[in-house]
Design a protein around this motif. Structure first.
Motif, PDB file in Angstrom:
ATOM      1  N   THR A   1     -47.984 -43.284 -24.518  1.00 28.09           N
ATOM      2  CA  THR A   1     -47.226 -43.631 -23.316  1.00 28.09           C
ATOM      3  C   THR A   1     -47.915 -43.142 -22.051  1.00 28.09           C
ATOM      4  O   THR A   1     -47.850 -43.781 -20.994  1.00 28.09           O
ATOM      5  CB  THR A   1     -45.805 -43.036 -23.392  1.00 28.09           C
ATOM      6  OG1 THR A   1     -45.147 -43.533 -24.564  1.00 28.09           O
ATOM      7  CG2 THR A   1     -44.978 -43.397 -22.183  1.00 28.09           C
ATOM      8  N   ALA A   2     -48.570 -42.003 -22.154  1.00 30.07           N
ATOM      9  CA  ALA A   2     -49.210 -41.414 -20.972  1.00 30.07           C
ATOM     10  C   ALA A   2     -50.568 -42.034 -20.649  1.00 30.07           C
ATOM     11  O   ALA A   2     -50.989 -42.032 -19.487  1.00 30.07           O
ATOM     12  CB  ALA A   2     -49.376 -39.911 -21.180  1.00 30.07           C
ATOM     13  N   LYS A   3     -51.241 -42.606 -21.659  1.00 28.09           N
ATOM     14  CA  LYS A   3     -52.635 -43.010 -21.470  1.00 28.09           C
ATOM     15  C   LYS A   3     -52.903 -44.511 -21.572  1.00 28.09           C
ATOM     16  O   LYS A   3     -53.919 -44.986 -21.068  1.00 28.09           O
ATOM     17  CB  LYS A   3     -53.515 -42.291 -22.518  1.00 28.09           C
ATOM     18  CG  LYS A   3     -53.481 -40.777 -22.430  1.00 28.09           C
ATOM     19  CD  LYS A   3     -54.043 -40.267 -21.113  1.00 28.09           C
ATOM     20  CE  LYS A   3     -54.057 -38.744 -21.057  1.00 28.09           C
ATOM     21  NZ  LYS A   3     -54.592 -38.248 -19.762  1.00 28.09           N
ATOM     22  N   VAL A   4     -52.019 -45.267 -22.205  1.00 29.88           N
ATOM     23  CA  VAL A   4     -52.300 -46.684 -22.471  1.00 29.88           C
ATOM     24  C   VAL A   4     -51.558 -47.587 -21.484  1.00 29.88           C
ATOM     25  O   VAL A   4     -50.364 -47.385 -21.233  1.00 29.88           O
ATOM     26  CB  VAL A   4     -51.915 -47.041 -23.921  1.00 29.88           C
ATOM     27  CG1 VAL A   4     -52.090 -48.531 -24.183  1.00 29.88           C
ATOM     28  CG2 VAL A   4     -52.738 -46.232 -24.907  1.00 29.88           C
TER      29      VAL A   4
ATOM     30  N   GLU B   1     -46.986 -44.580 -11.313  1.00 28.71           N
ATOM     31  CA  GLU B   1     -47.650 -45.134 -12.492  1.00 28.71           C
ATOM     32  C   GLU B   1     -46.803 -44.937 -13.745  1.00 28.71           C
ATOM     33  O   GLU B   1     -46.178 -43.892 -13.940  1.00 28.71           O
ATOM     34  CB  GLU B   1     -49.021 -44.486 -12.663  1.00 28.71           C
ATOM     35  CG  GLU B   1     -49.998 -44.847 -11.554  1.00 28.71           C
ATOM     36  CD  GLU B   1     -51.409 -44.362 -11.844  1.00 28.71           C
ATOM     37  OE1 GLU B   1     -51.544 -43.366 -12.586  1.00 28.71           O
ATOM     38  OE2 GLU B   1     -52.362 -44.983 -11.350  1.00 28.71           O
TER      39      GLU B   1
ATOM     40  N   THR C   1     -46.153 -39.978 -27.275  1.00 30.04           N
ATOM     41  CA  THR C   1     -46.221 -39.434 -25.913  1.00 30.04           C
ATOM     42  C   THR C   1     -47.611 -39.644 -25.315  1.00 30.04           C
ATOM     43  O   THR C   1     -47.745 -40.054 -24.155  1.00 30.04           O
ATOM     44  CB  THR C   1     -45.865 -37.940 -25.914  1.00 30.04           C
ATOM     45  OG1 THR C   1     -44.540 -37.763 -26.422  1.00 30.04           O
ATOM     46  CG2 THR C   1     -45.937 -37.353 -24.511  1.00 30.04           C
ATOM     47  N   VAL C   2     -48.639 -39.385 -26.101  1.00 29.88           N
ATOM     48  CA  VAL C   2     -50.013 -39.607 -25.639  1.00 29.88           C
ATOM     49  C   VAL C   2     -50.234 -41.088 -25.345  1.00 29.88           C
ATOM     50  O   VAL C   2     -50.833 -41.461 -24.326  1.00 29.88           O
ATOM     51  CB  VAL C   2     -51.027 -39.111 -26.697  1.00 29.88           C
ATOM     52  CG1 VAL C   2     -52.448 -39.524 -26.310  1.00 29.88           C
ATOM     53  CG2 VAL C   2     -50.943 -37.599 -26.850  1.00 29.88           C
TER      54      VAL C   2
ATOM     55  N   GLY D   1     -46.841 -45.677 -18.087  1.00 32.31           N
ATOM     56  CA  GLY D   1     -47.596 -46.042 -19.272  1.00 32.31           C
ATOM     57  C   GLY D   1     -46.927 -47.172 -20.038  1.00 32.31           C
ATOM     58  O   GLY D   1     -45.730 -47.415 -19.882  1.00 32.31           O
TER      59      GLY D   1
ATOM     60  N   VAL E   1     -51.530 -48.023 -18.264  1.00 35.07           N
ATOM     61  CA  VAL E   1     -50.890 -47.323 -17.148  1.00 35.07           C
ATOM     62  C   VAL E   1     -51.073 -48.130 -15.860  1.00 35.07           C
ATOM     63  O   VAL E   1     -52.197 -48.424 -15.452  1.00 35.07           O
ATOM     64  CB  VAL E   1     -51.484 -45.906 -16.967  1.00 35.07           C
ATOM     65  CG1 VAL E   1     -50.826 -45.207 -15.781  1.00 35.07           C
ATOM     66  CG2 VAL E   1     -51.316 -45.089 -18.239  1.00 35.07           C
TER      67      VAL E   1
ATOM     68  N   ILE F   1     -44.251 -37.382 -17.629  1.00 36.16           N
ATOM     69  CA  ILE F   1     -45.021 -38.450 -18.257  1.00 36.16           C
ATOM     70  C   ILE F   1     -44.783 -39.765 -17.514  1.00 36.16           C
ATOM     71  O   ILE F   1     -45.716 -40.469 -17.153  1.00 36.16           O
ATOM     72  CB  ILE F   1     -44.621 -38.618 -19.741  1.00 36.16           C
ATOM     73  CG1 ILE F   1     -44.766 -37.282 -20.498  1.00 36.16           C
ATOM     74  CG2 ILE F   1     -45.449 -39.718 -20.400  1.00 36.16           C
ATOM     75  CD1 ILE F   1     -46.170 -36.749 -20.558  1.00 36.16           C
ATOM     76  N   ASN F   2     -43.524 -40.098 -17.308  1.00 39.91           N
ATOM     77  CA  ASN F   2     -43.135 -41.281 -16.536  1.00 39.91           C
ATOM     78  C   ASN F   2     -42.035 -40.910 -15.546  1.00 39.91           C
ATOM     79  O   ASN F   2     -41.235 -40.013 -15.813  1.00 39.91           O
ATOM     80  CB  ASN F   2     -42.584 -42.392 -17.460  1.00 39.91           C
ATOM     81  CG  ASN F   2     -43.684 -43.242 -18.058  1.00 39.91           C
ATOM     82  OD1 ASN F   2     -44.817 -43.249 -17.580  1.00 39.91           O
ATOM     83  ND2 ASN F   2     -43.355 -43.970 -19.110  1.00 39.91           N
TER      84      ASN F   2
END
Length: 227
Positions: free
Chosen positions: A26-29, A40, A23-24, A42, A31, A121-122
């Motif tokens: 997907t949220a940070k890399v 946006e 999850t992290v 991830g 984007v 998240i997405n």
């Protein structure tokens, strides 16, 4: 606690940690604003590549929606069975403990669903109802797998020894889960990482239920032996 159950609990924790890490990620890399209205997303390069391959197919979207209804009706069926046992046996403690655990499990699944509807998240790769909708993890994937996966465990508990019925129940459950996962991806209403996140989370949730049920089995056996 037996070694087997300890391993189950460890695997449960590992899967939840894997989901948190994914999850992290997907949220940070990677984007990028590749979604509708420049939303946006991830792991954008991977998601965009898979989305371009699959495109959008609303037939599979509607089909998997109906499969979700079947899964929910299955959950309602277990709830009705629990209520029947409660009325007939006149005590909550006389209701099958696996069904009681299932009730708690359904509440947990609902809480996770609400959590990710509010902490986005997405967003979906397509707009279905005039506005952006939360897409990660695929709640449809999660709900169908969580319900039908535990249904298989309950069927093996309730229909122990009835091999033909168990094969039918297992076959239908696996078919519902497989078609839902594949159909949801092909439909194009989720990013690839939404489906993958839903699978990891579902696996963690199923292992949690399995671990708790096995722990309850052990406690009951010990009480029986002492008695």
């Amino acid at each position: 606690m037996s070694t087997k159950n300890k391993k189950k609990f460890i695997l449960t924790v590992v899967l939840f940690m894997l989901f948190a890490a994914f999850t992290v990620l997907t949220a940070k890399v990677d984007v990028k604003p590749i979604g509708p209205k420049e939303s946006e997303v991830g792991l954008a390069s991977l998601n965009q590549f898979v989305f371009q391959l699959s495109g959008v197919n609303l037939f599979w979207y509607h089909l998997t929606d109906w499969l979700g209804v079947i899964a929910v009706l299955t959950a309602v069926g277990f709830a009705v069975l629990g209520m029947y046992q409660l009325v007939k046996r006149r005590s909550l403690f006389q209701v099958d403990y696996r069904i009681l655990l299932l009730g708690v499990y359904y509440i947990l699944v609902s809480a996770v669903y609400i959590l990710f509807e509010n902490f986005v998240i997405n967003w979906r790769p397509v707009i279905l109802h005039k506005s952006l909708e939360a897409s990660y993890p695929s709640s449809h994937t999660m709900i169908v797998i969580c319900i039908m996966g535990t249904a298989m465990m309950l069927f093996h508990h309730l229909l122990a020894g009835k091999k033909i019925w168990l094969r039918i129940a297992d076959g239908i459950s696996l078919l519902l889960m497989g078609v839902t996962v594949a159909g949801r991806l092909i439909s194009g209403v989720h990013w690839f990482t939404d489906i993958l996140g839903g699978l990891i989370l579902s696996g963690a949730m199923l292992m949690l239920y399995s671990s708790m049920a096995s722990f309850a089995d052990e406690k009951r056996k010990r009480r029986t032996q002492k008695g």
